[in-house]
Design an enzyme around this catalytic site. Structure first.
Site, PDB file in Angstrom:
ATOM      1  N   SER A 164       1.465  -0.992  -0.181  1.00 15.86           N
ATOM      2  CA  SER A 164       0.454   0.080  -0.130  1.00 15.86           C
ATOM      3  C   SER A 164       0.572   0.777   0.269  1.00 15.86           C
ATOM      4  O   SER A 164       1.983   1.270   0.862  1.00 15.86           O
ATOM      5  CB  SER A 164      -0.514  -0.172   0.957  1.00 15.86           C
ATOM      6  OG  SER A 164      -1.429   1.239   1.206  1.00 15.86           O
ATOM      7  N   TYR A 191       0.941  -0.353  10.463  1.00 16.94           N
ATOM      8  CA  TYR A 191       0.877  -0.569   9.144  1.00 16.94           C
ATOM      9  C   TYR A 191       2.029  -0.527   8.396  1.00 16.94           C
ATOM     10  O   TYR A 191       2.603  -1.890   7.559  1.00 16.94           O
ATOM     11  CB  TYR A 191      -1.080  -0.208   9.312  1.00 16.94           C
ATOM     12  CG  TYR A 191      -1.299  -0.357   7.496  1.00 16.94           C
ATOM     13  CD1 TYR A 191      -1.744  -1.535   7.284  1.00 16.94           C
ATOM     14  CD2 TYR A 191      -1.503   0.806   7.074  1.00 16.94           C
ATOM     15  CE1 TYR A 191      -2.055  -1.740   5.858  1.00 16.94           C
ATOM     16  CE2 TYR A 191      -1.971   0.574   4.953  1.00 16.94           C
ATOM     17  CZ  TYR A 191      -1.702  -0.967   5.208  1.00 16.94           C
ATOM     18  OH  TYR A 191      -2.355  -0.922   3.519  1.00 16.94           O
TER      19      TYR A 191
END
Length: 324
Positions: A164, A191
């Site tokens: 991502s 993350y």
């Protein structure tokens, strides 16, 4: 690659490269209903020349059975097999790989699509790692290493791993990857670290196993994929603000991406999995179905020394090395 862009769908990619789908054995992690992995599988099943076998690796058969049923409806000639795996558990990944080896000697394409995002409270995996790092990186690292011999049995093996642009929020925290046992935990930094790990893993896999085309992709912001199961839209916007502030501090322009549908979201994964010319660009990062120039990738995600260091650290964590 063709005229592929932000709006390209997975079906368009598959239809353009159906010859590169024909007869392939493809393993996909994270294929629960309404996921990017499931959508990729649907697209592959609808190829004019379909794969022979799609192996779906997930935590819960109840959430994958509807996907298996739909694949059968779309193309009954495509064999599907479900293998249970919890990617946050080293033991579970080992059992999964053992089961796969028992029924197929070859895998043409491995799509590491599973992941979790922004777990609010600090959580450890069964093996004592921060949960996002375990599920997004460590499990996929071990799975890929254990299935390397099956991949090398293919004439043109590929490993496609989802990351991502959230990776831009943090380099890998070599000195504190477990966030001081939760004392310094921040859900978005965790993350970002996990997504940077996906980038570095791909870079090093391309170097260590040149026979495999290893690519890493950003699928886009796909809200219907369950991306918000651990967080909220409000928290996601806060994450964008953090990334925006960091970019502007470096004199860069940050623009919040327009959301994609599931079909648009799986297109970059399938581009990486199928487009023949990408075999010459192993280690590359793709976004909107195009290779991102290396100079536009954050330094910490293309740092060869960091990639080597993380690979060796990961080997120690899982107790497994490549057997080539």
């Amino acid at each position: 690659m063709q005229n592929f862009n932000h709006d390209t769908t997975g079906l368009e990619v598959v239809q353009n490269f159906s010859n590169d789908v024909a007869g392939k054995i493809i393993a996909i992690t994270g294929p629960s209903i309404k996921s990017l992995g499931a959508e990729a599988a649907y697209s592959l099943a609808q190829s004019p020349k379909a794969p022979s076998h799609i192996i779906l690796l997930g935590r819960n058969l109840e959430k994958v059975q509807p996907v298996i049923d739909r694949i059968s409806t779309l193309n009954a000639s495509v064999k599907t097999t479900f293998v249970k795996v919890d990617l946050s558990s080293i033991a579970s990944v080992r059992e999964c790989a053992s089961q796969i080896k028992a029924f197929t000697p070859k895998i043409d394409i491995l799509i590491n699509s599973a992941g979790i995002m922004a777990v609010e409270n600090y959580t450890l995996s069964p093996d004592g790692f921060e949960l996002q790092l375990a599920a997004c990186h460590i499990g996929h690292f071990l799975l890929t290493v254990l299935l390397t011999s099956e991949l090398l049995a293919s004439s043109a093996p590929r490993v496609v791993t989802l990351t991502s642009t959230g990776y831009e929020g943090s380099a890998f925290r070599f000195d504190d990857y477990n966030f001081s046992e939760g004392k310094t935990y921040h859900q978005w930094l965790a993350y970002a670290q996990a997504k940077t790990a996906n980038m570095l893993f791909t870079l090093e896999l391309a170097k260590r196993v040149p026979q495999i085309t290893a690519l890493v992709v950003h699928p886009g912001v796909v809200l219907e994929s369950g991306i918000l199961q651990n967080t909220s839209m409000e928290e996601l916007m806060k994450a964008f603000e953090i990334t925006k502030a960091a970019a502007e501090a470096q004199g860069e322009v940050f623009v919040v991406e327009a959301p994609k549908t599931l079909q648009q979201g799986c297109s970059t994964t399938l581009t990486a999995a199928l487009v023949p010319e990408l075999s010459k660009q192993s280690g590359a990062f793709l976004r909107d179905c195009q290779v991102v120039p290396s100079e536009k990738v954050k330094e910490w995600a293309r740092d060869e020394e960091a990639a080597r260091k993380l690979w060796e650290l990961s080997e120690g964590w899982v107790g497994e090395k490549l057997a080539l």
